[in-house]
Write a protein that holds these residues in place. Structure first.
Motif, PDB file in Angstrom:
ATOM      1  N   ARG A  71       0.728  -1.071  -0.044  1.00 18.89           N
ATOM      2  CA  ARG A  71       0.081  -0.143   0.087  1.00 18.89           C
ATOM      3  C   ARG A  71       0.963   1.279   0.036  1.00 18.89           C
ATOM      4  O   ARG A  71       0.328   2.498  -0.253  1.00 18.89           O
ATOM      5  CB  ARG A  71      -0.781   0.153   1.197  1.00 18.89           C
ATOM      6  CG  ARG A  71      -1.894  -1.219   1.177  1.00 18.89           C
ATOM      7  CD  ARG A  71      -3.136  -1.333   2.234  1.00 18.89           C
ATOM      8  NE  ARG A  71      -3.796  -2.276   1.972  1.00 18.89           N
ATOM      9  CZ  ARG A  71      -4.831  -2.369   2.710  1.00 18.89           C
ATOM     10  NH1 ARG A  71      -5.304  -1.647   3.629  1.00 18.89           N
ATOM     11  NH2 ARG A  71      -5.556  -3.629   2.562  1.00 18.89           N
ATOM     12  N   GLY A  72       2.095   1.012   0.103  1.00 19.10           N
ATOM     13  CA  GLY A  72       3.083   2.069  -0.078  1.00 19.10           C
ATOM     14  C   GLY A  72       4.321   1.459  -0.764  1.00 19.10           C
ATOM     15  O   GLY A  72       4.140   0.335  -1.184  1.00 19.10           O
ATOM     16  N   LEU A  73       5.262   2.319  -1.109  1.00 22.36           N
ATOM     17  CA  LEU A  73       6.292   2.037  -2.232  1.00 22.36           C
ATOM     18  C   LEU A  73       7.592   1.926  -1.481  1.00 22.36           C
ATOM     19  O   LEU A  73       7.899   3.103  -1.053  1.00 22.36           O
ATOM     20  CB  LEU A  73       6.573   2.629  -3.525  1.00 22.36           C
ATOM     21  CG  LEU A  73       5.189   2.582  -4.231  1.00 22.36           C
ATOM     22  CD1 LEU A  73       5.152   3.518  -5.452  1.00 22.36           C
ATOM     23  CD2 LEU A  73       4.824   1.150  -4.705  1.00 22.36           C
ATOM     24  N   THR A  74       8.428   1.032  -1.340  1.00 18.15           N
ATOM     25  CA  THR A  74       9.677   0.878  -0.433  1.00 18.15           C
ATOM     26  C   THR A  74      10.748   0.330  -1.384  1.00 18.15           C
ATOM     27  O   THR A  74      10.434  -0.279  -2.287  1.00 18.15           O
ATOM     28  CB  THR A  74       9.541   0.430   0.755  1.00 18.15           C
ATOM     29  OG1 THR A  74       9.152  -1.013   0.934  1.00 18.15           O
ATOM     30  CG2 THR A  74       8.662   1.352   1.905  1.00 18.15           C
ATOM     31  N   ALA A  75      11.865   0.459  -0.755  1.00 10.63           N
ATOM     32  CA  ALA A  75      13.134  -0.322  -1.258  1.00 10.63           C
ATOM     33  C   ALA A  75      14.139  -0.494  -0.655  1.00 10.63           C
ATOM     34  O   ALA A  75      14.216   0.137   0.517  1.00 10.63           O
ATOM     35  CB  ALA A  75      13.760   0.872  -2.597  1.00 10.63           C
ATOM     36  N   GLY A  76      14.977  -1.660  -0.588  1.00  8.23           N
ATOM     37  CA  GLY A  76      15.631  -2.217   0.351  1.00  8.23           C
ATOM     38  C   GLY A  76      17.180  -2.325  -0.420  1.00  8.23           C
ATOM     39  O   GLY A  76      16.985  -3.012  -1.596  1.00  8.23           O
ATOM     40  N   LEU A  77      18.233  -2.064   0.059  1.00  4.54           N
ATOM     41  CA  LEU A  77      19.611  -2.240  -0.657  1.00  4.54           C
ATOM     42  C   LEU A  77      20.471  -3.136   0.289  1.00  4.54           C
ATOM     43  O   LEU A  77      20.581  -2.987   1.448  1.00  4.54           O
ATOM     44  CB  LEU A  77      20.188  -0.864  -0.840  1.00  4.54           C
ATOM     45  CG  LEU A  77      21.705  -0.993  -1.452  1.00  4.54           C
ATOM     46  CD1 LEU A  77      21.572  -1.292  -3.113  1.00  4.54           C
ATOM     47  CD2 LEU A  77      22.481   0.069  -1.341  1.00  4.54           C
ATOM     48  N   VAL A  78      20.940  -4.410  -0.434  1.00  2.00           N
ATOM     49  CA  VAL A  78      21.706  -5.110   0.404  1.00  2.00           C
ATOM     50  C   VAL A  78      23.206  -5.107  -0.352  1.00  2.00           C
ATOM     51  O   VAL A  78      23.204  -5.145  -1.403  1.00  2.00           O
ATOM     52  CB  VAL A  78      21.265  -6.644   0.800  1.00  2.00           C
ATOM     53  CG1 VAL A  78      19.942  -6.505   1.525  1.00  2.00           C
ATOM     54  CG2 VAL A  78      20.902  -7.226  -0.293  1.00  2.00           C
ATOM     55  N   VAL A  79      24.301  -5.369   0.320  1.00  3.64           N
ATOM     56  CA  VAL A  79      25.464  -5.377  -0.229  1.00  3.64           C
ATOM     57  C   VAL A  79      26.030  -6.799   0.137  1.00  3.64           C
ATOM     58  O   VAL A  79      26.143  -7.266   1.168  1.00  3.64           O
ATOM     59  CB  VAL A  79      26.239  -4.507   0.432  1.00  3.64           C
ATOM     60  CG1 VAL A  79      28.061  -4.632  -0.324  1.00  3.64           C
ATOM     61  CG2 VAL A  79      25.731  -2.914   0.033  1.00  3.64           C
ATOM     62  N   GLU A  80      26.118  -7.560  -0.837  1.00  5.57           N
ATOM     63  CA  GLU A  80      26.712  -9.172  -0.570  1.00  5.57           C
ATOM     64  C   GLU A  80      25.741  -9.738   0.172  1.00  5.57           C
ATOM     65  O   GLU A  80      26.301 -10.602   1.084  1.00  5.57           O
ATOM     66  CB  GLU A  80      28.238  -9.041  -0.446  1.00  5.57           C
ATOM     67  CG  GLU A  80      29.142  -8.536  -1.372  1.00  5.57           C
ATOM     68  CD  GLU A  80      30.602  -8.686  -1.251  1.00  5.57           C
ATOM     69  OE1 GLU A  80      31.052  -9.053   0.043  1.00  5.57           O
ATOM     70  OE2 GLU A  80      31.516  -8.540  -1.968  1.00  5.57           O
ATOM     71  N   GLY A  81      24.456  -9.647   0.113  1.00  7.60           N
ATOM     72  CA  GLY A  81      23.554 -10.171   0.812  1.00  7.60           C
ATOM     73  C   GLY A  81      23.364  -9.692   2.329  1.00  7.60           C
ATOM     74  O   GLY A  81      22.358 -10.401   3.088  1.00  7.60           O
ATOM     75  N   ARG A  82      24.022  -8.485   2.869  1.00  5.10           N
ATOM     76  CA  ARG A  82      23.676  -7.867   4.061  1.00  5.10           C
ATOM     77  C   ARG A  82      22.994  -6.776   4.027  1.00  5.10           C
ATOM     78  O   ARG A  82      23.355  -5.837   3.172  1.00  5.10           O
ATOM     79  CB  ARG A  82      25.158  -7.721   4.578  1.00  5.10           C
ATOM     80  CG  ARG A  82      26.135  -9.145   4.959  1.00  5.10           C
ATOM     81  CD  ARG A  82      25.546  -9.776   5.904  1.00  5.10           C
ATOM     82  NE  ARG A  82      26.120 -10.973   6.426  1.00  5.10           N
ATOM     83  CZ  ARG A  82      26.860 -11.274   7.783  1.00  5.10           C
ATOM     84  NH1 ARG A  82      26.946 -10.255   8.512  1.00  5.10           N
ATOM     85  NH2 ARG A  82      27.696 -12.316   8.044  1.00  5.10           N
ATOM     86  N   ALA A  83      22.071  -6.572   5.039  1.00 12.62           N
ATOM     87  CA  ALA A  83      21.432  -5.352   5.033  1.00 12.62           C
ATOM     88  C   ALA A  83      22.496  -4.217   5.562  1.00 12.62           C
ATOM     89  O   ALA A  83      23.257  -4.477   6.561  1.00 12.62           O
ATOM     90  CB  ALA A  83      20.481  -5.357   6.243  1.00 12.62           C
ATOM     91  N   GLN A  84      22.042  -3.214   5.142  1.00 19.11           N
ATOM     92  CA  GLN A  84      22.950  -2.159   5.541  1.00 19.11           C
ATOM     93  C   GLN A  84      22.461  -0.832   6.291  1.00 19.11           C
ATOM     94  O   GLN A  84      21.209  -0.598   5.728  1.00 19.11           O
ATOM     95  CB  GLN A  84      23.736  -1.301   4.205  1.00 19.11           C
ATOM     96  CG  GLN A  84      24.487  -2.430   3.432  1.00 19.11           C
ATOM     97  CD  GLN A  84      25.546  -3.057   3.959  1.00 19.11           C
ATOM     98  OE1 GLN A  84      26.493  -2.374   4.389  1.00 19.11           O
ATOM     99  NE2 GLN A  84      25.906  -4.482   3.941  1.00 19.11           N
ATOM    100  N   ARG A  85      22.818  -0.288   7.292  1.00 19.38           N
ATOM    101  CA  ARG A  85      22.176   0.844   7.916  1.00 19.38           C
ATOM    102  C   ARG A  85      22.130   2.075   6.693  1.00 19.38           C
ATOM    103  O   ARG A  85      22.952   2.244   6.150  1.00 19.38           O
ATOM    104  CB  ARG A  85      22.939   1.351   9.092  1.00 19.38           C
ATOM    105  CG  ARG A  85      22.308   2.235   9.648  1.00 19.38           C
ATOM    106  CD  ARG A  85      22.440   2.574  11.122  1.00 19.38           C
ATOM    107  NE  ARG A  85      21.843   3.668  11.823  1.00 19.38           N
ATOM    108  CZ  ARG A  85      21.624   3.894  13.340  1.00 19.38           C
ATOM    109  NH1 ARG A  85      22.549   3.537  14.022  1.00 19.38           N
ATOM    110  NH2 ARG A  85      20.816   4.687  13.551  1.00 19.38           N
ATOM    111  N   GLY A  86      20.777   2.581   6.512  1.00 14.96           N
ATOM    112  CA  GLY A  86      20.672   3.369   5.740  1.00 14.96           C
ATOM    113  C   GLY A  86      20.400   2.882   4.276  1.00 14.96           C
ATOM    114  O   GLY A  86      20.034   3.413   3.231  1.00 14.96           O
ATOM    115  N   GLY A  87      20.184   1.552   4.398  1.00 15.49           N
ATOM    116  CA  GLY A  87      19.808   0.915   2.979  1.00 15.49           C
ATOM    117  C   GLY A  87      18.274   0.945   2.846  1.00 15.49           C
ATOM    118  O   GLY A  87      17.664   0.240   1.778  1.00 15.49           O
ATOM    119  N   SER A  88      17.576   1.062   3.742  1.00  9.60           N
ATOM    120  CA  SER A  88      15.906   1.106   3.925  1.00  9.60           C
ATOM    121  C   SER A  88      15.673   2.760   3.219  1.00  9.60           C
ATOM    122  O   SER A  88      15.654   3.651   3.642  1.00  9.60           O
ATOM    123  CB  SER A  88      15.273   1.127   5.164  1.00  9.60           C
ATOM    124  OG  SER A  88      14.088   1.184   5.302  1.00  9.60           O
TER     125      SER A  88
END
Length: 362
Positions: A206-223
């Motif tokens: 119901r909203g639009l989001t994106a997430g960035l991971v580097v080599e499979g790991r979540a990064q702070r600031g990746g939300s």
């Protein structure tokens, strides 16, 4: 006090073997020797240590294709270590207890009332999770940082400490990641996106989001709050108070409810539906241009209802993206749909927990 070098090395080797088997499944000692770059005696010692601790077991495995005995496989014991994962949606909470090696040990879900407050959602989660799992991880749609949901269009929450709500309801600590980031971790770990160094996952709810991971790991600031990137200055007023946000221009809530009808109508020749999909694809591509320029991913996955939009409007998405990014950023960029579908976020939440548990072993 620092650990002796030999103890430190042994711990790292144990963690490396456990991670290898957790991610890639049962392997022979010879395969582990090649994958980890260790000698056979070290592999034998570490495998024995982990078998003694209950994390691994050896079983008769693949046939060699000759008259000899089948090879012996080293594999994870699923119940030796498990993660309690939940995914919070606008209308329900989903739970899975996932064991070492990725085996689903338990699964359940609970319905939510429309507009449920965070404490109510946490109470529903507590009823599903109980004391299960060595680690607990929640996937929540929205902009998430350090356990707090800064903004969630889907849930109607702002500056909500969801980790604290869940802790109060369950009596245990929680890690909280946004749904898109969790899905990206899931696709990298258990899907087919493991070759991506920087993986960007787009989630349409119901909203639009994106997430960035580097080599499979979540990064702070990746939300990333994809839906609140301004694509039309002085455009439609958005619920967030800005004008021209992607969510407002695309009328994202309507798409979340009616995307299948829109794509079917366009496929049957409805000119208005085709035009709406084209314009939405262009808006999405322009917003993506800003994200790609800032983060430089090498792969983008379109999840949730954005999957249907991308399949119906790939050309306008790609054209608008090309017009708003530098050539060297888009030349190596792959755009496609995810393979795990609705299971991506729950899988990724669990994998985030396992990454933390294995790191603690190092």
């Amino acid at each position: 006090m620092a650990r002796p070098p030999a103890v430190e090395l042994r711990r790292r080797n144990r963690a490396a073997m456990l991670e290898q088997l957790h991610r890639h499944g049962p392997q022979t000692r010879a395969e582990l020797t090649e994958a980890l770059g260790l000698n056979r005696s070290t592999i034998a010692t570490i495998a024995s240590d982990l078998a003694e601790s209950g994390h691994l077991q050896e079983t008769t495995g693949r046939s060699t294709g000759s008259a000899g005995r089948p090879s012996t496989l080293v594999e994870c014991v699923p119940k030796a270590l498990a993660v309690a994962a939940i995914e919070i949606r606008a209308d329900r909470v989903r739970f899975a207890l996932i064991g070492l090696g990725g085996e689903v040990l338990e699964r359940a879900e609970a319905a939510l009332e429309a507009g449920a407050a965070a404490p109510e959602v946490a109470a529903a989660a507590a009823g599903l999770v109980g004391p299960s799992g060595a680690e607990a991880v929640a996937a929540v749609p929205g902009l998430v940082d350090a356990g707090t949901v800064a903004h969630s269009t889907e849930l109607g929450w702002t500056d909500r400490d969801v980790a604290a709500d869940l802790a109060a309801a369950t009596g245990r600590e929680w890690r909280v990641v946004d749904t898109a980031t969790a899905a990206a971790v899931g696709e990298w770990s258990r899907g087919d996106a493991h070759e991506a160094t920087k993986l960007l996952y787009l989630h349409g709810g119901r909203g639009l989001t994106a997430g960035l991971v580097v080599e499979g790991r979540a990064q702070r600031g990746g939300s990333i709050q994809l839906g609140h990137i301004v694509v039309e200055p002085n455009g439609r007023e958005c619920a967030c108070g800005l004008r021209g946000c992607l969510e407002a221009e695309m009328e994202a809530f309507g798409y979340a409810e009616d995307i299948e009808d829109a794509t079917v109508a366009a496929g049957m020749g409805d000119a208005a539906a085709r035009d709406a999909l084209r314009r939405s694809g262009e808006d999405l591509g322009r917003a993506l241009g800003a994200v790609v320029t800032a983060t430089g991913p090498d792969e983008i996955l379109f999840g949730g209802w954005l999957r249907e939009l991308y399949l119906s409007a790939a050309a306008p998405v790609r054209s608008a993206l090309a017009g708003t990014t530098l050539p060297h950023l888009r030349s190596r960029l792959r755009l496609r749909t995810p393979v795990l579908g609705d299971e991506g976020a729950l899988t990724g939440a669990a994998e985030t927990g396992f990454a933390a548990l294995i790191d603690q072993m190092r």
